[in-house]
Every structure is written in C-alpha cells, then in structure tokens.
Design a protein around this motif. Structure first.
Motif, mmCIF file in Angstrom:
data_model
loop_
_atom_site.group_PDB
_atom_site.id
_atom_site.type_symbol
_atom_site.label_atom_id
_atom_site.label_comp_id
_atom_site.label_asym_id
_atom_site.label_seq_id
_atom_site.Cartn_x
_atom_site.Cartn_y
_atom_site.Cartn_z
ATOM 1 N N GLY A 114 0.805 -1.217 0.000
ATOM 2 C CA GLY A 114 0.000 0.000 0.000
ATOM 3 C C GLY A 114 0.834 1.262 0.000
ATOM 4 O O GLY A 114 0.311 2.368 0.121
ATOM 5 N N PHE A 115 2.162 1.115 -0.146
ATOM 6 C CA PHE A 115 3.017 2.282 -0.246
ATOM 7 C C PHE A 115 2.708 3.003 -1.562
ATOM 8 O O PHE A 115 2.431 2.355 -2.572
ATOM 9 N N THR A 116 2.776 4.314 -1.551
ATOM 10 C CA THR A 116 2.541 5.089 -2.772
ATOM 11 C C THR A 116 3.852 5.460 -3.460
ATOM 12 O O THR A 116 3.837 5.913 -4.598
ATOM 13 N N ARG A 117 4.941 5.259 -2.783
ATOM 14 C CA ARG A 117 6.269 5.495 -3.367
ATOM 15 C C ARG A 117 6.949 4.148 -3.533
ATOM 16 O O ARG A 117 7.275 3.492 -2.552
ATOM 17 N N TRP A 118 7.171 3.764 -4.776
ATOM 18 C CA TRP A 118 7.803 2.472 -5.079
ATOM 19 C C TRP A 118 9.219 2.744 -5.564
ATOM 20 O O TRP A 118 9.565 2.548 -6.728
ATOM 21 N N ASP A 119 10.037 3.194 -4.643
ATOM 22 C CA ASP A 119 11.394 3.597 -4.949
ATOM 23 C C ASP A 119 12.198 3.522 -3.655
ATOM 24 O O ASP A 119 11.627 3.568 -2.560
ATOM 25 N N ALA A 120 13.496 3.394 -3.774
ATOM 26 C CA ALA A 120 14.381 3.407 -2.617
ATOM 27 C C ALA A 120 15.782 3.746 -3.106
ATOM 28 O O ALA A 120 16.160 3.412 -4.229
ATOM 29 N N GLU A 121 16.534 4.393 -2.240
ATOM 30 C CA GLU A 121 17.926 4.678 -2.573
ATOM 31 C C GLU A 121 18.734 3.388 -2.489
ATOM 32 O O GLU A 121 18.387 2.477 -1.735
ATOM 33 N N VAL A 122 19.843 3.333 -3.232
ATOM 34 C CA VAL A 122 20.669 2.118 -3.236
ATOM 35 C C VAL A 122 21.211 1.793 -1.848
ATOM 36 O O VAL A 122 21.407 0.630 -1.522
ATOM 37 N N ARG A 123 21.390 2.791 -1.011
ATOM 38 C CA ARG A 123 21.894 2.540 0.345
ATOM 39 C C ARG A 123 20.788 2.076 1.292
ATOM 40 O O ARG A 123 21.072 1.629 2.401
ATOM 41 N N HIS A 124 19.520 2.182 0.872
ATOM 42 C CA HIS A 124 18.399 1.780 1.720
ATOM 43 C C HIS A 124 17.799 0.429 1.322
ATOM 44 O O HIS A 124 16.836 -0.019 1.937
ATOM 45 N N ILE A 125 18.368 -0.198 0.304
ATOM 46 C CA ILE A 125 17.986 -1.567 -0.052
ATOM 47 C C ILE A 125 19.070 -2.465 0.524
ATOM 48 O O ILE A 125 20.249 -2.322 0.198
ATOM 49 N N LEU A 126 18.667 -3.364 1.413
ATOM 50 C CA LEU A 126 19.626 -4.222 2.116
ATOM 51 C C LEU A 126 19.499 -5.663 1.632
ATOM 52 O O LEU A 126 18.390 -6.172 1.462
ATOM 53 N N ILE A 127 20.644 -6.293 1.453
ATOM 54 C CA ILE A 127 20.707 -7.692 1.020
ATOM 55 C C ILE A 127 21.185 -8.507 2.205
ATOM 56 O O ILE A 127 22.316 -8.333 2.671
ATOM 57 N N THR A 128 20.333 -9.410 2.697
ATOM 58 C CA THR A 128 20.704 -10.219 3.863
ATOM 59 C C THR A 128 21.600 -11.378 3.437
ATOM 60 O O THR A 128 21.758 -11.655 2.246
ATOM 61 N N ASP A 129 22.139 -12.076 4.436
ATOM 62 C CA ASP A 129 22.964 -13.258 4.154
ATOM 63 C C ASP A 129 22.178 -14.326 3.411
ATOM 64 O O ASP A 129 22.741 -15.149 2.706
ATOM 65 N N GLU A 130 20.862 -14.315 3.594
ATOM 66 C CA GLU A 130 19.992 -15.289 2.917
ATOM 67 C C GLU A 130 19.554 -14.763 1.555
ATOM 68 O O GLU A 130 18.663 -15.325 0.932
ATOM 69 N N THR A 131 20.175 -13.685 1.094
ATOM 70 C CA THR A 131 19.887 -12.994 -0.162
ATOM 71 C C THR A 131 18.444 -12.496 -0.270
ATOM 72 O O THR A 131 17.926 -12.319 -1.361
ATOM 73 N N GLU A 132 17.830 -12.248 0.875
ATOM 74 C CA GLU A 132 16.533 -11.588 0.882
ATOM 75 C C GLU A 132 16.778 -10.087 0.846
ATOM 76 O O GLU A 132 17.829 -9.626 1.300
ATOM 77 N N LEU A 133 15.811 -9.351 0.335
ATOM 78 C CA LEU A 133 15.933 -7.901 0.329
ATOM 79 C C LEU A 133 15.029 -7.300 1.389
ATOM 80 O O LEU A 133 13.911 -7.765 1.617
ATOM 81 N N LYS A 134 15.540 -6.262 2.027
ATOM 82 C CA LYS A 134 14.785 -5.474 2.996
ATOM 83 C C LYS A 134 14.937 -4.020 2.577
ATOM 84 O O LYS A 134 15.932 -3.642 1.964
ATOM 85 N N VAL A 135 13.960 -3.213 2.950
ATOM 86 C CA VAL A 135 14.026 -1.798 2.634
ATOM 87 C C VAL A 135 13.877 -1.003 3.930
ATOM 88 O O VAL A 135 13.080 -1.362 4.801
ATOM 89 N N ILE A 136 14.718 0.023 4.073
ATOM 90 C CA ILE A 136 14.689 0.864 5.274
ATOM 91 C C ILE A 136 14.489 2.313 4.858
ATOM 92 O O ILE A 136 14.536 2.640 3.680
ATOM 93 N N ASP A 137 14.322 3.167 5.849
ATOM 94 C CA ASP A 137 14.111 4.599 5.653
ATOM 95 C C ASP A 137 12.853 4.823 4.813
ATOM 96 O O ASP A 137 12.901 5.285 3.685
ATOM 97 N N LEU A 138 11.736 4.513 5.403
ATOM 98 C CA LEU A 138 10.447 4.487 4.700
ATOM 99 C C LEU A 138 9.607 5.746 4.898
ATOM 100 O O LEU A 138 8.420 5.746 4.590
ATOM 101 N N LYS A 139 10.195 6.814 5.371
ATOM 102 C CA LYS A 139 9.403 7.988 5.771
ATOM 103 C C LYS A 139 8.558 8.571 4.649
ATOM 104 O O LYS A 139 7.512 9.141 4.897
ATOM 105 N N ARG A 140 8.975 8.434 3.411
ATOM 106 C CA ARG A 140 8.199 8.999 2.299
ATOM 107 C C ARG A 140 7.357 7.947 1.570
ATOM 108 O O ARG A 140 6.759 8.243 0.540
#
Length: 184
Positions: A114-140
């Motif tokens: 339900g986010f209206t912004r489908w974008d993230a900076e390259v430093r805010h996309i995190l790759i875990t050891d299990e190669t899953e992606l997480k996104v941080i800094d979601l204020k916008r």
C-alpha cells in the motif's frame, strides 16, 4: 504478528552514548541495541510519525524491519544483518540478473503493501545473508507518489550500474522497461 508497544517516552541522544551508531542522516541516528534490535531516534517528531505509519503498514511483509516499540521521537525495530545494495555493487562490481529480479519483486511488494512510493535509494535496499531484500528509511513511502524509481536510478547511475540494470529489466520485465527507460 502482535502489535508493537507504543509509549509516550522521548529518548535523548545522550542516553544512547554507550551504544554503537550504525547509521546517521538528516532525519536522526540509528543505534544498535542488541544482536537483533536497533533504535532510530529522530530529530523531528513529524518524520518519526511518517516513518512509523509506513513501518506499521509494512508489518505484513518480510521486506520491512520488524517493529518492536515506538515513542514520540524513536522507533525500536529489527536490526538487519545485511549489506546495502550500494556496498554490494562497489565490493563485487556486479549486478546479477537474480538480484535485479529481487529488486523488481521488492518494488512489487512495496506496491502490494500500500506504499505510494515504489522507490528506494541504493543505500536503503539491504541484502541479507539469505539474499533476501529489505528496505529501510520508509518515511516517504506514504507521503510521496512515485511509481518510477528515480532515487534508485540516481544511485545506480553514480555507481555506473544503471545501463546494466535497465538491460536486465528489459529482459525480465519488458513492461517496466518501456515505462522506465525514458526516465533514465
């Protein structure tokens, strides 16, 4: 998932002097509290409320850090053991097709949440050891409407990886490529 604990507390930056700073930016600082938890203390309570709303909405998805507690100027959330997309590209000098596919799925998931912004900076996309992606800094994520990942494009351009990224998008999702190529 149970709802997080809401308090009326305010946290002073000075009270966290014994904890390592793991992130710092224009909105506040992130301190590591334990192996699996961190606290983000915000300079502005409005920013905290914007990010809290996005974190709460995102609790239905594994791409968003688990939220444990919040107060007037802070959130306690999951500490993500990961490398940022920007560091990954710098260290390994590659952008495999499988990773691009996961980035596209990340944006699909942001939309589904339900986010209206489908974008993230390259430093805010995190790759875990299990190669899953997480996104941080979601204020916008709920206050901006953006279906074109211009922040991602800017970061990839600086890293010299945008042309490769778009070639992979063209193969994986020609529909997105046609929409995105004019914004490169």
């Amino acid at each position: 998932m149970s709802p997080h604990k809401k308090t009326k507390r305010r946290i002073a930056f000075s009270s966290l002097a014994d904890y390592p700073v793991v992130g710092s930016g224009k909105d506040g600082k992130v301190y590591r509290l334990s192996q699996d938890k961190c606290i983000k203390v915000y300079y502005d309570e409005t920013t905290q409320q914007q990010e809290l709303e996005a974190l709460e909405l995102g609790q239905v998805s594994s791409i968003v850090p688990i939220l444990y507690e919040s107060g007037h100027n802070y959130t306690v959330m999951e500490y993500i053991h990961a490398i940022s997309l920007s560091k990954y590209i710098k260290e390994y000098n590659r952008l495999p097709s499988a990773l691009v596919e996961r980035i596209l799925l990340l944006f699909d998931e942001m939309k589904a949440i339900g986010f209206t912004r489908w974008d993230a900076e390259v430093r805010h996309i995190l790759i875990t050891d299990e190669t899953e992606l997480k996104v941080i800094d979601l204020k916008r994520s709920l206050t901006s409407t953006k279906s074109i990942p211009t922040k991602l494009f800017q970061g990839l351009r600086k890293l010299g990886a945008l042309p490769l990224f778009l070639r992979r998008v063209q193969t994986l999702r020609p529909d997105l490529y046609k929409e995105w190529v004019r914004y490169q």
